[in-house]
Design a protein around this motif. Structure first.
Motif, PDB file in Angstrom:
ATOM      1  N   ASN A  97      -6.485  20.713   4.784  1.00 37.08           N
ATOM      2  CA  ASN A  97      -6.713  20.757   6.229  1.00 37.08           C
ATOM      3  C   ASN A  97      -5.395  20.832   6.996  1.00 37.08           C
ATOM      4  OD1 ASN A  97      -8.884  20.593   8.289  1.00 37.08           O
ATOM      5  ND2 ASN A  97      -7.833  18.714   8.925  1.00 37.08           N
ATOM      6  N   GLY A  98      -4.274  20.614   6.298  1.00 37.26           N
ATOM      7  CA  GLY A  98      -2.969  20.642   6.945  1.00 37.26           C
ATOM      8  C   GLY A  98      -2.675  19.415   7.776  1.00 37.26           C
ATOM      9  N   THR A  99      -3.294  18.285   7.431  1.00 39.59           N
ATOM     10  CA  THR A  99      -3.109  17.042   8.181  1.00 39.59           C
ATOM     11  C   THR A  99      -2.666  15.927   7.237  1.00 39.59           C
ATOM     12  OG1 THR A  99      -5.495  16.617   7.927  1.00 39.59           O
ATOM     13  CG2 THR A  99      -4.761  17.593   9.991  1.00 39.59           C
ATOM     14  N   PRO A 100      -1.940  14.916   7.743  1.00 41.54           N
ATOM     15  CA  PRO A 100      -1.485  13.811   6.894  1.00 41.54           C
ATOM     16  C   PRO A 100      -2.666  13.031   6.299  1.00 41.54           C
ATOM     17  CG  PRO A 100      -0.344  13.815   9.012  1.00 41.54           C
ATOM     18  CD  PRO A 100      -1.467  14.784   9.139  1.00 41.54           C
ATOM     19  N   VAL A 101      -2.462  12.516   5.104  1.00 42.94           N
ATOM     20  CA  VAL A 101      -3.479  11.649   4.500  1.00 42.94           C
ATOM     21  C   VAL A 101      -3.534  10.362   5.318  1.00 42.94           C
ATOM     22  CG1 VAL A 101      -4.163  10.376   2.435  1.00 42.94           C
ATOM     23  CG2 VAL A 101      -3.039  12.619   2.222  1.00 42.94           C
ATOM     24  N   PRO A 102      -4.720   9.956   5.805  1.00 45.61           N
ATOM     25  CA  PRO A 102      -4.812   8.755   6.647  1.00 45.61           C
ATOM     26  C   PRO A 102      -4.274   7.510   5.945  1.00 45.61           C
ATOM     27  CG  PRO A 102      -6.851  10.016   6.745  1.00 45.61           C
ATOM     28  CD  PRO A 102      -6.015  10.638   5.663  1.00 45.61           C
ATOM     29  N   GLU A 103      -3.654   6.635   6.717  1.00 45.66           N
ATOM     30  CA  GLU A 103      -3.065   5.420   6.162  1.00 45.66           C
ATOM     31  C   GLU A 103      -4.118   4.533   5.515  1.00 45.66           C
ATOM     32  OE1 GLU A 103       0.233   3.356   5.040  1.00 45.66           O
ATOM     33  OE2 GLU A 103       0.186   5.213   6.191  1.00 45.66           O
ATOM     34  N   TYR A 104      -5.349   4.530   6.068  1.00 49.14           N
ATOM     35  CA  TYR A 104      -6.389   3.682   5.476  1.00 49.14           C
ATOM     36  C   TYR A 104      -6.785   4.173   4.084  1.00 49.14           C
ATOM     37  CZ  TYR A 104      -9.266   7.296   7.852  1.00 49.14           C
ATOM     38  OH  TYR A 104      -9.803   8.470   8.314  1.00 49.14           O
ATOM     39  N   VAL A 105      -6.638   5.450   3.829  1.00 50.78           N
ATOM     40  CA  VAL A 105      -6.900   5.967   2.481  1.00 50.78           C
ATOM     41  C   VAL A 105      -5.806   5.500   1.524  1.00 50.78           C
ATOM     42  CG1 VAL A 105      -7.051   8.061   1.055  1.00 50.78           C
ATOM     43  CG2 VAL A 105      -8.203   7.963   3.279  1.00 50.78           C
ATOM     44  N   ILE A 106      -4.551   5.585   1.959  1.00 54.83           N
ATOM     45  CA  ILE A 106      -3.432   5.143   1.126  1.00 54.83           C
ATOM     46  C   ILE A 106      -3.545   3.653   0.823  1.00 54.83           C
ATOM     47  CG2 ILE A 106      -0.923   4.860   1.039  1.00 54.83           C
ATOM     48  CD1 ILE A 106      -0.694   7.413   2.722  1.00 54.83           C
ATOM     49  N   ASN A 107      -3.927   2.850   1.810  1.00 54.47           N
ATOM     50  CA  ASN A 107      -4.100   1.409   1.592  1.00 54.47           C
ATOM     51  C   ASN A 107      -5.220   1.130   0.588  1.00 54.47           C
ATOM     52  OD1 ASN A 107      -2.057   0.764   3.397  1.00 54.47           O
ATOM     53  ND2 ASN A 107      -3.453   0.550   5.142  1.00 54.47           N
ATOM     54  N   ALA A 108      -6.310   1.902   0.675  1.00 52.15           N
ATOM     55  CA  ALA A 108      -7.428   1.733  -0.268  1.00 52.15           C
ATOM     56  C   ALA A 108      -6.993   2.083  -1.683  1.00 52.15           C
ATOM     57  CB  ALA A 108      -8.609   2.590   0.160  1.00 52.15           C
ATOM     58  N   ILE A 109      -6.181   3.139  -1.813  1.00 56.39           N
ATOM     59  CA  ILE A 109      -5.681   3.533  -3.135  1.00 56.39           C
ATOM     60  C   ILE A 109      -4.884   2.391  -3.742  1.00 56.39           C
ATOM     61  CG2 ILE A 109      -4.087   5.071  -4.342  1.00 56.39           C
ATOM     62  CD1 ILE A 109      -4.905   7.260  -2.319  1.00 56.39           C
ATOM     63  N   ARG A 110      -3.982   1.803  -2.946  1.00 52.16           N
ATOM     64  CA  ARG A 110      -3.141   0.711  -3.460  1.00 52.16           C
ATOM     65  C   ARG A 110      -3.985  -0.504  -3.847  1.00 52.16           C
ATOM     66  NH1 ARG A 110       0.801   1.811   0.984  1.00 52.16           N
ATOM     67  NH2 ARG A 110       2.619   2.841   0.064  1.00 52.16           N
ATOM     68  N   PHE A 111      -4.902  -0.898  -2.958  1.00 51.42           N
ATOM     69  CA  PHE A 111      -5.647  -2.142  -3.186  1.00 51.42           C
ATOM     70  C   PHE A 111      -6.735  -1.967  -4.235  1.00 51.42           C
ATOM     71  CE2 PHE A 111      -9.273  -4.914  -2.114  1.00 51.42           C
ATOM     72  CZ  PHE A 111      -8.670  -6.135  -2.378  1.00 51.42           C
ATOM     73  N   MET A 112      -7.609  -0.985  -4.049  1.00 49.28           N
ATOM     74  CA  MET A 112      -8.751  -0.815  -4.948  1.00 49.28           C
ATOM     75  C   MET A 112      -8.321  -0.199  -6.273  1.00 49.28           C
ATOM     76  SD  MET A 112     -11.370   0.569  -2.003  1.00 49.28           S
ATOM     77  CE  MET A 112     -12.857   0.589  -2.997  1.00 49.28           C
ATOM     78  N   GLY A 113      -7.417   0.794  -6.202  1.00 54.39           N
ATOM     79  CA  GLY A 113      -6.936   1.397  -7.442  1.00 54.39           C
ATOM     80  C   GLY A 113      -6.094   0.446  -8.258  1.00 54.39           C
ATOM     81  N   GLY A 114      -5.382  -0.449  -7.575  1.00 57.90           N
ATOM     82  CA  GLY A 114      -4.522  -1.398  -8.273  1.00 57.90           C
ATOM     83  C   GLY A 114      -5.270  -2.386  -9.134  1.00 57.90           C
ATOM     84  N   GLN A 115      -6.567  -2.456  -9.009  1.00 55.00           N
ATOM     85  CA  GLN A 115      -7.373  -3.362  -9.836  1.00 55.00           C
ATOM     86  C   GLN A 115      -7.754  -2.734 -11.177  1.00 55.00           C
ATOM     87  OE1 GLN A 115     -10.609  -5.178  -7.542  1.00 55.00           O
ATOM     88  NE2 GLN A 115      -9.502  -4.721  -5.655  1.00 55.00           N
ATOM     89  N   HIS A 116      -7.274  -1.506 -11.426  1.00 54.97           N
ATOM     90  CA  HIS A 116      -7.615  -0.801 -12.664  1.00 54.97           C
ATOM     91  C   HIS A 116      -6.355  -0.334 -13.374  1.00 54.97           C
ATOM     92  CE1 HIS A 116     -11.974  -0.574 -11.798  1.00 54.97           C
ATOM     93  NE2 HIS A 116     -11.577  -0.516 -10.536  1.00 54.97           N
ATOM     94  N   GLU A 117      -6.438  -0.275 -14.700  1.00 56.21           N
ATOM     95  CA  GLU A 117      -5.303   0.143 -15.514  1.00 56.21           C
ATOM     96  C   GLU A 117      -5.245   1.668 -15.565  1.00 56.21           C
ATOM     97  OE1 GLU A 117      -1.923  -0.723 -17.695  1.00 56.21           O
ATOM     98  OE2 GLU A 117      -3.301  -2.144 -16.731  1.00 56.21           O
ATOM     99  N   PRO A 118      -4.111   2.270 -15.173  1.00 53.59           N
ATOM    100  CA  PRO A 118      -4.013   3.738 -15.223  1.00 53.59           C
ATOM    101  C   PRO A 118      -4.030   4.238 -16.656  1.00 53.59           C
ATOM    102  CG  PRO A 118      -1.894   2.761 -14.667  1.00 53.59           C
ATOM    103  CD  PRO A 118      -2.892   1.650 -14.634  1.00 53.59           C
ATOM    104  N   ALA A 119      -4.669   5.398 -16.873  1.00 54.67           N
ATOM    105  CA  ALA A 119      -4.801   5.957 -18.219  1.00 54.67           C
ATOM    106  C   ALA A 119      -3.683   6.933 -18.538  1.00 54.67           C
ATOM    107  CB  ALA A 119      -6.147   6.647 -18.366  1.00 54.67           C
ATOM    108  N   ASN A 120      -2.960   7.414 -17.511  1.00 57.12           N
ATOM    109  CA  ASN A 120      -1.902   8.389 -17.743  1.00 57.12           C
ATOM    110  C   ASN A 120      -0.924   8.337 -16.580  1.00 57.12           C
ATOM    111  OD1 ASN A 120      -3.131  10.016 -15.597  1.00 57.12           O
ATOM    112  ND2 ASN A 120      -4.665  10.572 -17.164  1.00 57.12           N
ATOM    113  N   ILE A 121       0.125   9.171 -16.652  1.00 55.28           N
ATOM    114  CA  ILE A 121       1.177   9.135 -15.639  1.00 55.28           C
ATOM    115  C   ILE A 121       0.658   9.561 -14.268  1.00 55.28           C
ATOM    116  CG2 ILE A 121       1.949  11.461 -16.232  1.00 55.28           C
ATOM    117  CD1 ILE A 121       4.085   8.478 -14.961  1.00 55.28           C
ATOM    118  N   LYS A 122      -0.292  10.519 -14.244  1.00 53.52           N
ATOM    119  CA  LYS A 122      -0.846  10.943 -12.959  1.00 53.52           C
ATOM    120  C   LYS A 122      -1.571   9.804 -12.269  1.00 53.52           C
ATOM    121  CE  LYS A 122      -1.349  15.930 -13.611  1.00 53.52           C
ATOM    122  NZ  LYS A 122      -2.322  17.069 -13.621  1.00 53.52           N
ATOM    123  N   GLU A 123      -2.376   9.060 -13.028  1.00 52.07           N
ATOM    124  CA  GLU A 123      -3.086   7.921 -12.444  1.00 52.07           C
ATOM    125  C   GLU A 123      -2.104   6.829 -12.033  1.00 52.07           C
ATOM    126  OE1 GLU A 123      -6.219   6.485 -14.917  1.00 52.07           O
ATOM    127  OE2 GLU A 123      -7.492   8.259 -14.619  1.00 52.07           O
TER     128      GLU A 123
END
Length: 326
Positions: free
Chosen positions: A274-300
């Motif tokens: 869309n050519g727009t910045p990723v919303p800050e609330y999405v980035i915060n959700a990634i850090r908080f909710m994603g941080g509760q899981h073990e990454p399977a690879n370097i991309k994750e």
């Protein structure tokens, strides 16, 4: 009167250029008894007149007209009127390939326990049927646990919440009071609920659904800040549904992670294309909710622990793709 196997529900709004091709593709289906429920959502063009002219005399076609309330409300109206064992939601500008109903009938006769019928799909450019590309890509086939099917789609990146992604036994929708919510992103919770509430799924090896991509449609137009907030809220509601439906087994935790990773990547790509910045609330959700899981690879690992770097790298990829397409 023969028992109706499938109710096909078409929410319809101002699609006079496409509705006949869509309905004709459904009427050509051979197999068990079916009904087509066209819910005219307050169209202001010639859609209703065309539908009445072409199909008003057919007993297997029901035409319901309602005040404009969005595709979700139109689908709910169609669901209430449906008499079939299964319900299938078809968008009014898309096309269903021959064999869909015949395979559903054959599979249901052999496996009456199934309550979810899945199939692959492709996209095509409006006016260019020959220009197709994959959409939903199944990799497990035959009789399967629905959650395994869902996990496979999430992992290969082709999961979509679109309600045309499957046919669902109506008793499942009734038992769990599955409804569509809101005018935008109304199918996220419904579709996820279908996969986690169903007990047995059948996955066809065939491509049965062809999604038309046309300029000016909601899915192919520039998105506003409100759109992204509504998309995020739909994700949160759907994720809550997933959490409540799953147990604490390792398989359930893996499915939860698969859904998070897929959703995070999708929300990032929606912003970048869309050519727009990723919303800050999405980035915060990634850090908080994603941080509760073990990454399977370097991309994750990058996505969860360094989301800004992940976004920057993906933006380089998207920029190249957009330049090639220009």
């Amino acid at each position: 009167m023969a028992k109706i196997l499938l109710s096909i529900i078409i929410p319809t709004y101002n699609v006079e250029n496409y509705i006949v091709e869509c309905v004709d593709s459904l009427l050509k289906q051979k197999g068990a008894s079916s009904e087509i429920i066209i819910v005219n959502d307050g169209s202001t063009d010639g859609t209703l007149a065309l539908v009445e002219q072409h199909y008003g005399h057919l007993p297997q076609v029901k035409i319901i007209t309602t005040r404009n309330g969005g595709a979700g409300k139109a689908r709910d109206i169609g669901l209430d009127a449906a008499l079939g064992e299964f319900v299938f939601f078809c968008d009014p500008d898309d096309i269903v390939a021959d064999g869909f109903l015949a395979e559903l009938q054959q599979v249901y006769q052999a496996h009456p326990e199934i309550d979810l019928f899945c199939f692959s799909s492709q996209m095509f450019e409006d006016g260019h049927r020959e220009r197709i590309r994959p959409k939903v890509r199944h990799e497990v086939f035959g009789l399967q646990p629905p959650q395994k099917v869902l996990s496979s789609l999430l992992r290969n990146g082709s999961y979509t919440s679109a309600a045309w992604n499957y046919a669902l036994k109506k008793s499942v929708a009734t038992q769990y009071d599955l409804r569509f919510v809101d005018r935008v992103h109304e199918d996220h919770k419904y579709t996820l609920s279908a996969f986690v509430r169903a007990r047995h799924a059948w996955v066809s090896k065939h491509v049965y659904y062809y999604q038309r991509v046309r300029n000016g449609s909601l899915t192919n137009s520039r998105k506003s800040e409100e759109y992204f907030l509504q998309r995020y809220n739909a994700f949160m509601h759907a994720f809550s549904t997933l959490k409540h439906a799953l147990d604490t087994s390792p398989a359930s935790k893996a499915l939860e992670k698969d859904y998070l990773m897929h959703s995070f990547r999708l929300m990032i790509y929606l912003s970048l294309y869309n050519g727009t910045p990723v919303p800050e609330y999405v980035i915060n959700a990634i850090r908080f909710m994603g941080g509760q899981h073990e990454p399977a690879n370097i991309k994750e690992w990058l996505l969860i622990n360094r989301p800004q770097i992940f976004i920057m790298l993906q933006n380089l990829k998207v920029t190249k793709e957009l330049k090639r397409a220009a």
